[in-house]
Structures are given as structure tokens and as C-alpha cells.
Design a protein around this motif. Structure first.
Motif, mmCIF file in Angstrom:
data_model
loop_
_atom_site.group_PDB
_atom_site.id
_atom_site.type_symbol
_atom_site.label_atom_id
_atom_site.label_comp_id
_atom_site.label_asym_id
_atom_site.label_seq_id
_atom_site.Cartn_x
_atom_site.Cartn_y
_atom_site.Cartn_z
ATOM 1 N N ALA A 48 60.642 -51.291 11.668
ATOM 2 C CA ALA A 48 59.676 -52.037 12.583
ATOM 3 C C ALA A 48 58.570 -51.949 11.535
ATOM 4 N N ARG A 52 59.543 -65.757 17.830
ATOM 5 C CA ARG A 52 59.931 -65.428 16.533
ATOM 6 C C ARG A 52 59.056 -66.227 15.449
ATOM 7 N N ASP A 93 65.317 -71.724 23.180
ATOM 8 C CA ASP A 93 64.457 -70.855 22.160
ATOM 9 C C ASP A 93 63.272 -71.642 21.608
ATOM 10 N N ILE A 139 60.047 -56.350 14.723
ATOM 11 C CA ILE A 139 61.144 -56.076 14.036
ATOM 12 C C ILE A 139 61.639 -57.074 13.216
ATOM 13 N N LEU A 140 62.374 -57.004 12.253
ATOM 14 C CA LEU A 140 63.086 -58.273 11.366
ATOM 15 C C LEU A 140 64.270 -58.442 12.065
ATOM 16 N N ASP A 141 64.438 -59.704 12.214
ATOM 17 C CA ASP A 141 65.734 -60.171 12.525
ATOM 18 C C ASP A 141 66.156 -61.451 11.627
ATOM 19 N N GLY A 142 67.088 -61.064 10.779
ATOM 20 C CA GLY A 142 67.168 -62.130 9.728
ATOM 21 C C GLY A 142 65.975 -62.413 8.970
ATOM 22 N N SER A 143 65.795 -63.519 8.811
ATOM 23 C CA SER A 143 64.461 -64.261 8.126
ATOM 24 C C SER A 143 63.233 -64.229 9.299
ATOM 25 N N ASP A 144 63.213 -63.647 10.288
ATOM 26 C CA ASP A 144 62.125 -63.951 11.321
ATOM 27 C C ASP A 144 61.904 -62.644 11.549
ATOM 28 N N ASP A 185 63.766 -49.554 25.431
ATOM 29 C CA ASP A 185 64.257 -49.704 23.719
ATOM 30 C C ASP A 185 63.336 -48.307 23.494
ATOM 31 N N ASP A 210 70.444 -70.894 24.676
ATOM 32 C CA ASP A 210 69.921 -70.790 23.277
ATOM 33 C C ASP A 210 69.054 -72.050 23.010
ATOM 34 N N VAL A 230 60.347 -60.762 14.949
ATOM 35 C CA VAL A 230 60.443 -60.859 16.457
ATOM 36 C C VAL A 230 59.337 -59.879 17.239
#
Length: 267
Positions: free
Chosen positions: A209, A150, A40, A123-128, A98, A37, A130
Motif C-alpha cells: 500500500a 479509483r 463504477d 492500494i494498487l489494483d491493476g493500473s489503478d 481489513d 459494475d 484505490v
């Protein structure tokens, strides 16, 4: 735990004396995740930077990094470490396996052919947001985005489109305007010198998405001519996903509809 995963854990497992903490498979996986991580973001990292970011003892971090290098999860160039080709390979497999990506890819290529602008799938991942895919020929190199990257969702057209179609955003004035228009438009603030226009993929309140086109601000306008092929592509992708694998081929046979739409100005 599968035999393959057990083998991977055994390869990176450190003695408890080295770590000074629990070295069960779960604990080792937590530390592998912690180390990975730290990458990132752009650029390479030194051992000292990884130790500072993870809080792991220097000797333990070094041993773990060298194990990950031997597994091709990381790559070492002198004193610097970066993500290795094995992770690139696995990430590529994850994307291409996918269902969303599989259904969307032919239509993303068609959207690029019709508009001439760079096409993104996100796609939305939390507030980000991707980015799952980016298509755009020579112009793509000039747009500073990449697959797997992101970005803070409100600064992107993709993110604004997704946020606007969440059920909890019904009282947000800007998002209400985006829902009414069916598209989100962003110019200059997210990507300097470029404008992007995005449409959500999915049902209102359950968008899974979004798809966008992106081009120079002088060429891409926020109007129905630019929006029409993006909205049509988003709708076709959703039909392919929602209807299952049997409807993907019939959807692609309707690509002539996109060809008949007015196109945006070529960049």
C-alpha cells in the motif's frame, strides 16, 4: 455456498424464460455483478443506460434492478438507479475489517495532526490506485478524492510510489528516482491546484500500500521536511502489519516521534 448467500441468490434469481439464458446461481451472480459494475463511476443511471452498458434484455434488466432495490443493494429515485445503502454498509465493513486499514488508521490520524494536510491510504489494483481511507478535516472537502475511488496510478503520488517499488520497474528512470528518494511527489496534474507526496508501505518490490499527504500547491513542497513524517508513518504502518496484531499497540506508543518532526506548512 453459505446459507446466507444462497438466500441472496434466491431473492434475485430470475426464471430462465425471463433471462433467455442460463439462470443457475452462478449465472445469476454473474448478472448481478454485471449490473453493479455499471455503477463504477459518479452519478445515477437510468434503465436504458444500464441495458446499453450490460447488454441484458430490457425486461430482464428491469426485473433484476427491482429485486436489487428491494434488497437495498440499489436505490431508485424516479427513473434513476444508484448504489444502495446495503452496499455502502458492506463496503464499510470490508474496509474496517481489513488488517491494513486497522493497523494504519491511528497513524493516519496522527499524520494528519502533525502535517495539517489531507492524508490518503491507497492500494494498487491493476493500473489503478484505490483509495482505502481519507482523513483531513475541513481541507478534505476541497480535495476531490473519496474512499473507494479509483484513479489511474501514474497520475497520483500514491500510484507512483507503488509502481516505483515493484520489482519490474528497475529500469524505469523516473521510478528509479522515486526509489532513491523513498517518496513520490505529484503536483497539479492529478489533482488540479493540489500537490501530493506519498511513501510506499512494505518492503522494496513488495509494497502492499502507500500513504500520502495532499495540500495546496502553494503550501506543500517536495522536500525532506514534508517527506519525513510521511516516510515515518509508512514505516510504522508496515511494522504494525508485518509484526502482527501484537505489535500494533507498541507502534502507536511511539507516536511521540512524529510529534518531534518538523511539520509542513499548514494549509
Amino acid at each position: 455456498m453459505t446459507m446466507a448467500l444462497e438466500s441472496q441468490v434466491a431473492t434475485v434469481k430470475l426464471d430462465s424464460a425471463d433471462l433467455g439464458v442460463d439462470s443457475t446461481p452462478t449465472a445469476v451472480l454473474d448478472r448481478v455483478s454485471l449490473v453493479l459494475d455499471t455503477f463504477d463511476g459518479p452519478g445515477r443511471l437510468t434503465l436504458a443506460q444500464i441495458v446499453r452498458r450490460t447488454g441484458l434484455p430490457r425486461s430482464s434488466a428491469h426485473r433484476l434492478l427491482e429485486r436489487l432495490v428491494s434488497m437495498r443493494w440499489l436505490r431508485r429515485d424516479g427513473r434513476d438507479y444508484e448504489l444502495g445503502m446495503r452496499l455502502v454498509e458492506l463496503g464499510s465493513l470490508a474496509v474496517h475489517q481489513d488488517r491494513l486499514h486497522t493497523a494504519a488508521l491511528p497513524l493516519l490520524h496522527e499524520l494528519y495532526r502533525v502535517t495539517g494536510f489531507v492524508v490518503h491510504l491507497g492500494i494498487l489494483d491493476g493500473s489503478d490506485v484505490v483509495y482505502l481511507e481519507k482523513i483531513g478535516g475541513r481541507l478534505a472537502a476541497a480535495v476531490p478524492t473519496r474512499v473507494g475511488e479509483r484513479r489511474h496510478a501514474p497520475t497520483t503520488a500514491l500510484g507512483q510510489a507503488l509502481l516505483a517499488f515493484e520489482s519490474q520497474s528497475t529500469t524505469h528512470p523516473q521510478r528509479a528516482r522515486i526509489r532513491e528518494a523513498g517518496v513520490a511527489f505529484e503536483s497539479g496534474s492529478g489533482l488540479a491546484g493540489f500537490s501530493c507526496l506519498a511513501a510506499p508501505i512494505g518492503l522494496p518490490g513488495r509494497a502492499v500500500a502507500a500513504v500520502s499527504i495532499c495540500g495546496p500547491t502553494t503550501a506543500l513542497r517536495n522536500d525532506h521536511i514534508s517527506a519525513a513524517p510521511v516516510r515515518m508513518a509508512a514505516s510504522a504502518i508496515w511494522r504494525a502489519i508485518d509484526g502482527g496484531s501484537h505489535t500494533v499497540t507498541p507502534t502507536l506508543q511511539r507516536r511521540q516521534l512524529l510529534r518531534n518532526l518538523p511539520t509542513a506548512a499548514r494549509a
